[in-house]
Design a protein around this motif. Structure first.
Motif, PDB file in Angstrom:
ATOM      1  N   ASN A  88       8.481   5.855   5.650  1.00  0.00           N
ATOM      2  CA  ASN A  88       8.525   6.493   4.333  1.00  0.00           C
ATOM      3  C   ASN A  88       7.587   5.802   3.344  1.00  0.00           C
ATOM      4  N   LYS A 147      11.290  -0.789  -0.815  1.00  0.00           N
ATOM      5  CA  LYS A 147      10.965  -0.387  -2.186  1.00  0.00           C
ATOM      6  C   LYS A 147       9.842  -1.253  -2.756  1.00  0.00           C
ATOM      7  N   ASN A 177      10.009   2.705   2.284  1.00  0.00           N
ATOM      8  CA  ASN A 177      10.024   3.271   0.926  1.00  0.00           C
ATOM      9  C   ASN A 177       8.951   2.617   0.051  1.00  0.00           C
TER      10      ASN A 177
END
Length: 396
Positions: free
Chosen positions: A171, A109, A148
């Protein structure tokens, strides 16, 4: 009413505390464009990474110089690196290490954004190295083992080597970016990807002295849309098959709604004549809705890739290419070549399709003087073919 008001204040205070900003100036960063700020950057990052919530490392407006810096994870929460100002790499390459300038590692993230710019000062370094014979191929920003991630709203200019390298990631999205390097500065790839599963590149402008996007060993599930490439060497798969026994397949790549202007190639797949005979399979590529403007070779499979012209071209590439679709590709070639499918003698390309290809010469007449070349290719053509296809024609 009073209790409700106090409760709202509590929520606002909690939200502000949960989303904390770590300003590098609070850690001693100086915006004069000359002072090394790498220590201040790392200290701000370290505190942000330890924060149990959403955190932001802020590079405020101003110009900040930094040596090589590594931002390590894992972090406790989602982390943003917000570049509002400008970052400058040192001209002297001895101030950089490990072929990297800015390196993010082992983070889940991660967001890098802010509208600012990072300047590799590659042209000045190249001038310096003409006399000193120093190494200059430093990548501006490297992402190692990021999941992410979202990289957006940034400008990368005058890189010493490549702009972005993506390795071992999953991702990730790259969007709303501008990447530029002088055309004659070699090895300045825009985005280079390897050992990565799940990349989305969209709304990006790239003009460099090498590949706009390069996908090498172990790249899977890539979507490239709304990319403007030029100048540069095109959007490339490879080079592959150079003899590395640990090389992995490249699979499932979609390039759609892109424009190439003045690039050396458009969409290309390149593999070496392989002396080690280590087989490698690469497959499932879709190239669709693409415009070519004065591109030297708009559609190119080159299984005799040898940029230094020192290879034995009698040897076959041991890379098997299969399931490649070219659809609705139109525009202008800067040479007399529209399509060049130069596949391996040992492992001919399998299931290659050309559908609605409309390419013409820079003289303006569609198909005039343009040629298509097909060597060791098994496939078919459909729909409009200007110039006439070198693959067998089929009706739907």
């Amino acid at each position: 009413m009073c209790a409700k008001y106090l409760f709202m204040l509590f929520l606002l205070a909690y939200a502000a505390e949960a989303q904390r900003v770590f300003n590098v100036k609070d850690y001693g960063a100086i915006e004069d464009g000359n002072t090394d700020n790498s220590v201040a950057f790392v200290r701000a990052w370290s505190d942000a990474c330890k924060w149990n919530g959403e955190s932001t490392v802020l590079i405020p407006h101003g110009t900040y110089m930094s040596k090589s810096v590594i931002f390590n994870g894992p972090c406790k929460g989602s982390t943003t690196f917000q570049i509002n100002g400008d970052l400058k790499a040192p001209i002297d390459p001895s101030m950089l290490v490990d072929q990297k300038w800015i390196n993010f590692r082992y983070i889940d993230k991660l967001s890098v954004n802010g509208g600012g710019a990072f300047n590799g000062q590659g042209t000045a370094t190249r001038k310096k190295c003409q006399n000193d014979s120093c190494q200059i191929l430093f990548t501006s920003m490297v992402f190692d083992f990021i999941t992410n991630g979202r990289i957006e709203n940034l400008h990368s200019v005058d890189s010493k080597g490549g702009h972005f390298i993506v390795f071992g990631c999953g991702n990730m999205t790259f969007t709303n970016l501008t990447l530029t390097s002088p055309t004659n500065n070699r090895n300045t790839d825009g985005i280079k990807i390897s050992h990565t599963n799940g990349i989305n590149i969209t709304s990006v402008k790239i003009g460099t002295g090498d590949d706009c996007v390069a996908m090498i060993s172990g790249t899977k599930n890539v979507r490239i849309t709304d990319v403007f490439c030029g100048p540069g060497h095109g959007i490339s798969v490879g080079s592959l098959g150079g003899g590395n026994p640990h090389e992995l397949p490249v699979e499932d790549v979609v390039v759609r709604n892109c424009t190439f202007n003045g690039s050396m190639n458009g969409v290309q797949i390149k593999t070496w004549p392989n002396p080690s005979k280590t087989p490698l399979n690469i497959s499932n590529f879709i190239y669709e809705d693409i415009v070519m403007i004065n591109v030297k070779t708009p559609i190119f499979i080159n299984q005799q890739y040898c940029p230094e012209h020192n290879c034995d071209l009698t040897k076959s590439s041991y890379v098997q290419i299969s399931n490649v679709s070219y659809k609705n590709i139109r525009g202008i070639s800067a040479t007399d070549i529209a399509v060049n499918l130069n596949c391996s003698m040992e492992f001919p390309c399998q299931n290659v399709t050309l559908e609605d290809i409309d390419l013409w010469s820079s003289g303006g007449k569609r198909g005039k003087h343009l040629k298509n070349y097909c060597f060791n290719v098994k496939g078919s053509s459909y729909g409009k073919q200007i110039p006439p296809s070198c693959l067998p024609s089929n009706k739907f």
